[in-house]
Design a protein around this motif. Sequence first.
Motif, PDB file in Angstrom:
ATOM      1  N   LEU A 134       0.973   3.346  -3.435  1.00 64.00           N
ATOM      2  CA  LEU A 134       0.090   4.505  -3.376  1.00 64.00           C
ATOM      3  C   LEU A 134       0.677   5.756  -4.043  1.00 64.00           C
ATOM      4  O   LEU A 134       0.034   6.338  -4.929  1.00 64.00           O
ATOM      5  N   LEU A 186      -4.397  -3.663   7.815  1.00 64.96           N
ATOM      6  CA  LEU A 186      -4.944  -4.415   6.696  1.00 64.96           C
ATOM      7  C   LEU A 186      -5.043  -5.899   7.020  1.00 64.96           C
ATOM      8  O   LEU A 186      -5.928  -6.596   6.523  1.00 64.96           O
ATOM      9  N   LEU A 237       0.831  -1.210   0.000  1.00 61.65           N
ATOM     10  CA  LEU A 237       0.000   0.000   0.000  1.00 61.65           C
ATOM     11  C   LEU A 237       0.863   1.257   0.000  1.00 61.65           C
ATOM     12  O   LEU A 237       0.696   2.153  -0.835  1.00 61.65           O
TER      13      LEU A 237
END
Lengths: 318, 358
Positions: B297, B340, B293
Amino acid sequence: MDILYRIFIDPFVQMGGAPDLLVQTLWEGLVGGVLYALIALGFVLIFKASGVFNFAQGIMMVFAALTLVGLTEKGVPAPLALLLTIGVMYLLAVAVERFVLRPLVNQPDIMLFMATFGLTYVLIGVGELIFGGNPKKMPTDALFLPSGAIDLKILGGLVSLQKLDIAAAVIASVMVAGLAIFFQRTRIGRALRAVADDHQAALSVGISLNQIWIIVWFTAGVVALATGIMWGARSDVSFALQVISLKALPVLILGGFTSVPGAIVGGLIIGVGEKLGEFYWGPLIGGGIESWLAYAIALAFLLFRPQGLFGEKIIERI
Amino acid sequence: MFYREVGQFKTTYAADQAIFPIRQDRIGLAIILFAAFVLIPLLGGEFLIASVMIPFLVLALAAIGLNVLIGYTGLISLGTAAFMGVGAYACYKLSTIFPQVNVLVWIVASGFVSSAVGVVFGLPSLRIKGFYLAIATLAAQFFLQWCFVRIGWLYNHNPSGAIEVPGHTLFGIPVTGPQATPITRYYVVLVIVVVMTWFASNLVHGRIGRSWMAVRDMDIAAQLMGIKLLPAKLLAFAVSSFYAGVAGALMVFMWLGAAEPEAFNINQSFILLFMVIIGGLGSLIGSFLGAALIHVLPIIVRFLPDALGVPVGAATVEHLTFVITGALILFFLVVEPHGLAQLWRIAKQKLRVWPFPY
């Protein structure tokens, strides 16, 4: 033997040989220490009242200073800009409380710590979007800050004190005294101390946590603004200033996270120790040791007092 | 329904203690490994492999190291990047002094150097705790970074102050330096990461991992139950720094090709911390998810305006990346404070009971 001589004797010979230089170094260390103490003060205020280790304090300082400078550059008169900046810091406090603290209440400390990191990123991004990344000049004259230096002839030499530094020391003292009175003598101050002691007990006697958090973050924002003005006047205002807040962290562990006097004493110890170390011992190992010397000093203290000099004694129970 | 262990009987202790006792997990893992080893090199372009996958794997490895320390042992460290730097510089020194030795040996050896340094800086953890320790580890960060800048011996007195990776071959194929293709580098990184993840998984599920978790939950209670804090904490620092060191060596040798001391600055440490927190504390899969992530990102944010056809200046994109990353960190913390990995656990539970609500 030579190396021992250079570590343990030579620096003191130098100090004795040129006392004016020693005084100058001490003075610079003290002024630096006062400013570190101010940043540490912002940390302590928030940590005491909400248990949040606010990593964003450094960027709040830069953000406040940038807002002030940005407004004056747009042609707003300095006193009005100051008021407006204080207003912005209040809005920031409200936003932080609403969008960060309230949803994260009762989470482990490290989560809140991380959240202030996210806040740091947001503030850096927003600040750069609005004000651009270029360094700006703090309008010291418009803010009635003195400039120039006073030269003292003492100890057979010349010691030069920047008027700005004197002003910084005075403002810092006034602010600390004001905060002390605010904490000890006012109704809100008592509520703040109650929240710091125990969140649930404070809630049960009818203190609104949300309001208190806003007040605390706002106070920390105002402290950040004052610090930002002082640092900004010494060097330009840019995001590089944020690095200074990392210097305030050893001050915190040295003084203890929960102690206002600790932040001040710690700041002075770190400021003076850093300057003396850099000036007298730094050349021995290649210079530039300022970046970690503060941490080494703090660590040395910490091995003997794990809670910092003035921190509350850590009592652990099963 | 899709994820139900009904009918999978365990008839031996070994089967009961397996890391993946459920067949679906094993199948899923096999699919992921197949994708990583076969599909991505076959289908992925150079950009995907060199700028997305290699950094992702390297960062995930470092995140696993940090997770051992924070997630499993409860010791907050803000100096991971410095330990990565120790690994990188150790690997550079070793491989320039003994260039004929296999570079993989040096990558592993640099992990051990890093872990020795980690143990030294872990010593204060016996006395100080919590955020005090976190700031104390910043001492390691700044001191080591200072060493990378000031000690010329570390970078062979290179006038630029940077370290540049010399070319090395493995079985006659160049694996480092400019001749190495992204695919070869990817495979080397992938094999190391898979092996080390497997090792970490065994470590945290075994006796050592359990003693770490006991220390994390309450160190005094753990001590009363007979866990020796000194070895447990120092071992955590050693293992964590080992992973960070290997990740650092891989970062310079397989990903960047050259590095300056700035590559190991405090921001890098913080970014790794993000990965661990966003991914999930005390979860290996979380380390991978977090790394994915946080690394992917900014890449997406950078390419999104072009893809949408909105003209935005480069500087604005840079600032927007900051804002969006920060906002997303806040968002994830608020929505799912356990990271997560927790989302994945919830998803598994949903799959188990589907189509019923519970």
